[in-house]
Design a protein around this motif. Structure first.
Motif, PDB file in Angstrom:
ATOM      1  N   THR A  12       0.846  -1.173   0.000  1.00 11.20           N
ATOM      2  CA  THR A  12       0.000   0.000   0.000  1.00 11.20           C
ATOM      3  C   THR A  12       0.893   1.239   0.000  1.00 11.20           C
ATOM      4  OG1 THR A  12      -1.983   0.942   1.008  1.00 11.20           O
ATOM      5  CG2 THR A  12      -0.224   0.263   2.494  1.00 11.20           C
ATOM      6  N   ASP A  13       0.367   2.333  -0.514  1.00 17.25           N
ATOM      7  CA  ASP A  13       1.199   3.513  -0.735  1.00 17.25           C
ATOM      8  C   ASP A  13       1.890   4.013   0.529  1.00 17.25           C
ATOM      9  OD1 ASP A  13      -0.914   5.067  -3.300  1.00 17.25           O
ATOM     10  OD2 ASP A  13       0.597   3.474  -3.409  1.00 17.25           O
ATOM     11  N   LYS A  21       5.259   2.047   1.187  1.00 20.83           N
ATOM     12  CA  LYS A  21       6.238   1.828   0.117  1.00 20.83           C
ATOM     13  C   LYS A  21       7.563   2.499   0.463  1.00 20.83           C
ATOM     14  CE  LYS A  21       3.097   1.210  -3.789  1.00 20.83           C
ATOM     15  NZ  LYS A  21       2.547   1.804  -5.033  1.00 20.83           N
TER      16      LYS A  21
END
Length: 130
Positions: free
Chosen positions: A60-61, A64
């Motif tokens: 998920t962003d 990252k």
């Protein structure tokens, strides 16, 4: 099917933890394994997964560049290395096993992705202090 998480704890912001998910009772490499987390008062959200097909990893962003998922097939264990931890990473972390399609495997950040996973561990608490 049994999944057992370990490795949670209390850490200061900027610190690191490595979570482990030990699997038993099923053929490990036939399932995609994912990590989810749930903070108090919030929905459970997908964090990362590693595909059964080719070991491709997804994140998920918000994690990252900080978190890394990996697996040791010989030990039937999946790891989540968490670096540069932030207070907003505080949550109960769960590992889950499932057989999502290739499309859903890549959508680990989608709110509905958790329905693609059938088996869940009991969770391990991660607390990041500021």
């Amino acid at each position: 099917v049994q999944l057992v998480e370990s490795g949670g704890g209390l850490v200061q912001a900027g610190g690191s933890l490595r979570l482990s998910c030990a699997a038993s009772g099923f053929t490990f490499d036939r399932y995609t394994i994912a990590w989810f987390r749930q903070a108090p008062g919030k929905e459970r959200e997908g964090v990362s997964c590693i595909s059964k097909r080719d070991g491709t990893t997804y994140y998920t962003d918000s994690v990252k560049g900080r978190f890394t998922i990996s697996r040791d097939t010989a030990k039937s264990t999946v790891y989540l290395q968490m670096n540069s931890l932030k207070p907003e990473d505080t949550a109960v972390y769960y590992c889950a096993a499932g057989d999502p399609s290739a499309i859903w495997t890549a959508k680990i950040g989608d709110p509905n992705v958790l329905y693609e996973y059938d088996s869940w561990g009991q969770g391990t608490q991660v607390t990041v202090s500021s």
